[in-house]
Scaffold this motif. Structure first.
Motif, mmCIF file in Angstrom:
data_model
loop_
_atom_site.group_PDB
_atom_site.id
_atom_site.type_symbol
_atom_site.label_atom_id
_atom_site.label_comp_id
_atom_site.label_asym_id
_atom_site.label_seq_id
_atom_site.Cartn_x
_atom_site.Cartn_y
_atom_site.Cartn_z
ATOM 1 N N GLN A 108 14.129 65.957 72.270
ATOM 2 C CA GLN A 108 14.655 66.972 71.378
ATOM 3 C C GLN A 108 13.600 67.523 70.422
ATOM 4 O O GLN A 108 13.540 68.713 70.176
ATOM 5 N N GLN A 109 12.717 66.657 69.885
ATOM 6 C CA GLN A 109 11.732 67.142 68.915
ATOM 7 C C GLN A 109 10.627 66.118 68.750
ATOM 8 O O GLN A 109 10.830 64.912 68.979
ATOM 9 N N VAL A 110 9.437 66.570 68.346
ATOM 10 C CA VAL A 110 8.363 65.681 67.924
ATOM 11 C C VAL A 110 7.776 66.249 66.639
ATOM 12 O O VAL A 110 7.629 67.461 66.498
ATOM 13 N N ARG A 111 7.478 65.358 65.693
ATOM 14 C CA ARG A 111 6.862 65.744 64.425
ATOM 15 C C ARG A 111 5.741 64.758 64.107
ATOM 16 O O ARG A 111 5.774 63.595 64.543
ATOM 17 N N VAL A 112 4.768 65.197 63.316
ATOM 18 C CA VAL A 112 3.671 64.341 62.872
ATOM 19 C C VAL A 112 3.677 64.336 61.341
ATOM 20 O O VAL A 112 3.724 65.399 60.711
ATOM 21 N N ASP A 113 3.643 63.136 60.744
ATOM 22 C CA ASP A 113 3.691 63.054 59.285
ATOM 23 C C ASP A 113 2.285 63.157 58.682
ATOM 24 O O ASP A 113 1.287 63.314 59.391
ATOM 25 N N LYS A 114 2.194 63.026 57.362
ATOM 26 C CA LYS A 114 0.919 63.218 56.660
ATOM 27 C C LYS A 114 -0.113 62.158 57.010
ATOM 28 O O LYS A 114 -1.312 62.359 56.793
ATOM 29 N N ASP A 115 0.326 61.020 57.550
ATOM 30 C CA ASP A 115 -0.595 59.953 57.939
ATOM 31 C C ASP A 115 -0.883 59.960 59.439
ATOM 32 O O ASP A 115 -1.429 58.994 59.966
ATOM 33 N N ALA A 186 7.827 64.170 49.798
ATOM 34 C CA ALA A 186 6.519 63.781 49.278
ATOM 35 C C ALA A 186 6.401 62.281 49.073
ATOM 36 O O ALA A 186 5.290 61.731 49.058
ATOM 37 N N GLN A 187 7.516 61.575 48.918
ATOM 38 C CA GLN A 187 7.512 60.124 48.721
ATOM 39 C C GLN A 187 7.570 59.368 50.054
ATOM 40 O O GLN A 187 7.562 58.136 50.068
ATOM 41 N N GLY A 188 7.646 60.092 51.155
ATOM 42 C CA GLY A 188 7.708 59.451 52.465
ATOM 43 C C GLY A 188 9.108 59.147 52.944
ATOM 44 O O GLY A 188 9.278 58.568 54.024
ATOM 45 N N ASN A 189 10.142 59.502 52.159
ATOM 46 C CA ASN A 189 11.509 59.316 52.625
ATOM 47 C C ASN A 189 11.747 60.154 53.886
ATOM 48 O O ASN A 189 11.172 61.236 54.051
ATOM 49 N N ILE A 190 12.615 59.662 54.739
ATOM 50 C CA ILE A 190 12.857 60.248 56.057
ATOM 51 C C ILE A 190 14.207 60.954 56.045
ATOM 52 O O ILE A 190 15.215 60.391 55.603
ATOM 53 N N PHE A 191 14.243 62.180 56.562
ATOM 54 C CA PHE A 191 15.474 62.960 56.630
ATOM 55 C C PHE A 191 15.713 63.346 58.088
ATOM 56 O O PHE A 191 14.886 64.002 58.712
ATOM 57 N N VAL A 192 16.848 62.924 58.617
ATOM 58 C CA VAL A 192 17.188 63.159 60.024
ATOM 59 C C VAL A 192 18.291 64.199 60.114
ATOM 60 O O VAL A 192 19.355 64.045 59.488
ATOM 61 N N ALA A 193 18.042 65.254 60.865
ATOM 62 C CA ALA A 193 19.079 66.232 61.179
ATOM 63 C C ALA A 193 19.934 65.673 62.307
ATOM 64 O O ALA A 193 19.477 65.513 63.430
ATOM 65 N N THR A 233 9.862 71.059 51.410
ATOM 66 C CA THR A 233 8.697 71.481 50.640
ATOM 67 C C THR A 233 8.134 70.310 49.843
ATOM 68 O O THR A 233 8.795 69.281 49.652
ATOM 69 N N ALA A 234 6.907 70.485 49.346
ATOM 70 C CA ALA A 234 6.291 69.454 48.518
ATOM 71 C C ALA A 234 7.073 69.234 47.234
ATOM 72 O O ALA A 234 7.041 68.148 46.648
ATOM 73 N N GLN A 235 7.796 70.253 46.793
ATOM 74 C CA GLN A 235 8.595 70.140 45.560
ATOM 75 C C GLN A 235 9.972 69.530 45.805
ATOM 76 O O GLN A 235 10.713 69.269 44.850
ATOM 77 N N GLY A 236 10.329 69.298 47.064
ATOM 78 C CA GLY A 236 11.578 68.604 47.351
ATOM 79 C C GLY A 236 12.745 69.494 47.711
ATOM 80 O O GLY A 236 13.893 69.032 47.694
ATOM 81 N N ASP A 237 12.510 70.748 48.075
ATOM 82 C CA ASP A 237 13.586 71.581 48.600
ATOM 83 C C ASP A 237 13.732 71.305 50.097
ATOM 84 O O ASP A 237 12.748 71.353 50.848
ATOM 85 N N VAL A 238 14.963 71.032 50.514
ATOM 86 C CA VAL A 238 15.246 70.677 51.901
ATOM 87 C C VAL A 238 15.898 71.885 52.571
ATOM 88 O O VAL A 238 17.002 72.291 52.204
ATOM 89 N N TYR A 239 15.214 72.465 53.554
ATOM 90 C CA TYR A 239 15.709 73.623 54.289
ATOM 91 C C TYR A 239 16.342 73.135 55.593
ATOM 92 O O TYR A 239 15.679 72.466 56.394
ATOM 93 N N VAL A 240 17.600 73.486 55.794
ATOM 94 C CA VAL A 240 18.350 73.009 56.957
ATOM 95 C C VAL A 240 18.896 74.204 57.722
ATOM 96 O O VAL A 240 19.622 75.033 57.163
ATOM 97 N N ALA A 241 18.529 74.305 59.010
ATOM 98 C CA ALA A 241 19.016 75.393 59.857
ATOM 99 C C ALA A 241 20.390 75.035 60.394
ATOM 100 O O ALA A 241 20.563 73.996 61.033
ATOM 101 N N ASP A 242 21.356 75.894 60.120
ATOM 102 C CA ASP A 242 22.750 75.668 60.512
ATOM 103 C C ASP A 242 23.125 76.657 61.607
ATOM 104 O O ASP A 242 23.352 77.834 61.337
ATOM 105 N N GLY A 243 23.174 76.186 62.870
ATOM 106 C CA GLY A 243 23.624 77.043 63.951
ATOM 107 C C GLY A 243 25.109 77.308 63.824
ATOM 108 O O GLY A 243 25.873 76.475 63.341
ATOM 109 N N GLY A 244 25.542 78.476 64.292
ATOM 110 C CA GLY A 244 26.913 78.887 63.994
ATOM 111 C C GLY A 244 26.969 79.284 62.524
ATOM 112 O O GLY A 244 25.947 79.517 61.873
ATOM 113 N N ASN A 245 28.169 79.375 61.964
ATOM 114 C CA ASN A 245 28.292 79.663 60.519
ATOM 115 C C ASN A 245 27.391 80.807 60.074
ATOM 116 O O ASN A 245 26.644 80.714 59.097
#
Length: 351
Positions: A108-115, A186-193, A233-245
């Motif tokens: 479904q997806q691959v991402r690479v973190d800051k490390d 920025a703190q390394g917390n993980i957010f899963v869609a 974003t680095a400031q902590g805004d979480v952008y979430v793409a919502d299909g439909g709606n």
């Protein structure tokens, strides 16, 4: 009032109309032919994920391979339907990571973190796998359905008002239902869609400890139809793409508090956020698999939702796109775009 009414109706109509129909300037761009080369016996299937690391290596998570099903008592165990390939900065094939891994089935997806850790999201195993830069498994999130008791018990009831689990928010725990994407603050917390089956974002600590869920099924503020992609974003805004709606992007803080939304921007199946002093957002208007000749372009927008330009269209040739599912924008003017419909990655340079 009579003269004002047509203007009001026109403004209302435009606000809810797809961005593809609005006056968005075209961005000139090029696409490199054969940007990635594979050995003669390796082919890309549907490219669901593409990402780069700090050294310029390119990672492609693709729906190809040889699925294996083993019988284990009353149920079958399946794996091997997807593969993760690495290429160097010049597009030459380097290696395969995680060959025949238990958590690989439907990429479904691959991402690479800051490390430079590599994270794969697999929709059908419901697993997220973290690899260290050497390609070793470092962390697992989620579990395959075959690893759960049969019959699978329903998720525990959550009383209204419990933090992290609004009524109707899907499973408020660390088990996913067809996850789609992953991002990091920025703190390394993980957010899963979590994503196709559930309608939520699940938050974990950097060590993989479940913290909370936010979002629920619906069309109100802070709710989702299908959570397709996520960026932070680095400031902590979480952008979430919502299909439909109304094909929107919703913005939250890292605690899951709803802030605002950008409606009617096409079909945002893939989003990518650049870094730096003035980050921008790339958003796909992915053409649906049942109508591959429509839409297809990619939008460039600022963090306030203003459309700055667009490029590409639906099609099969270079500089055309077939159901974009992934965008890598580590370099703001050089993108890698993964296509499900055309079984390829395009390396895009914006002029």
């Amino acid at each position: 009032m009579k003269r004002f009414l047509p203007l009001l109706l026109a403004a209302t109509f435009l606000a809810g109309f797809p961005a593809a129909a609005q006056n968005v300037p075209d961005i000139q761009f090029d696409s490199a032919a054969n940007a990635l080369t594979t050995p003669d016996d390796i082919y890309l299937g549907e490219v669901s994920g593409v990402a780069t690391d700090s050294k310029g290596n390119v990672y492609v998570y693709t729906r190809t391979g040889h699925p294996t099903i083993s019988l284990g008592g009353a149920r079958a165990f399946a794996h091997g339907g997807s593969r993760l390939f690495q290429f160097d900065r010049n597009g030459r094939y380097t290696r395969e990571i995680g060959k025949d891994l238990y958590g690989f089935m439907f990429a479904q997806q691959v991402r690479v973190d800051k490390d430079d850790n590599i994270w794969t999201v697999d929709q059908m195993t419901n697993m997220i796998v973290k690899f260290d830069p050497q390609g070793r498994v470092a962390l697992l999130l989620g579990r395959k359905a075959e690893a759960n008791p049969i019959p699978t018990p329903p998720p525990p009831a959550v009383p209204p008002g419990v933090q992290g689990a609004p009524p109707g928010s899907g499973q408020p725990r660390d088990i996913f239902d067809r996850p789609t994407d992953i991002a990091f603050d920025a703190q390394g917390n993980i957010f899963v869609a979590d994503g196709q089956g559930n309608a939520r974002v699940a938050k974990f600590t950097k060590d993989g400890v479940f913290v909370k869920s936010f979002g629920s099924k619906g069309n109100g503020d802070g709710q989702f139809d299908v959570v397709r992609s996520i960026a932070i974003t680095a400031q902590g805004d979480v952008y979430v793409a919502d299909g439909g709606n109304n094909h929107r992007i919703e913005v939250f803080d890292t605690n899951g508090t709803y802030k605002r939304q950008f409606p009617a921007i096409g079909n945002p199946q893939a989003i990518c956020l650049t870094t730096g002093a003035n980050p921008i957002l790339y958003v796909s208007n992915s053409n649906p698999p049942n109508n591959i000749d429509t839409a297809g372009e990619i939008y460039k927008m600022d963090l306030n939702g203003k459309l700055l330009g667009k490029f590409g269209r639906a099609g099969k040739m270079l500089k055309e796109f077939g159901t974009v599912n992934a965008i890598d924008c580590r370099s703001p003017n050089q993108l890698y775009v993964g296509e499900i419909g055309n079984l390829r990655v395009q390396k895009i340079t914006l002029r």
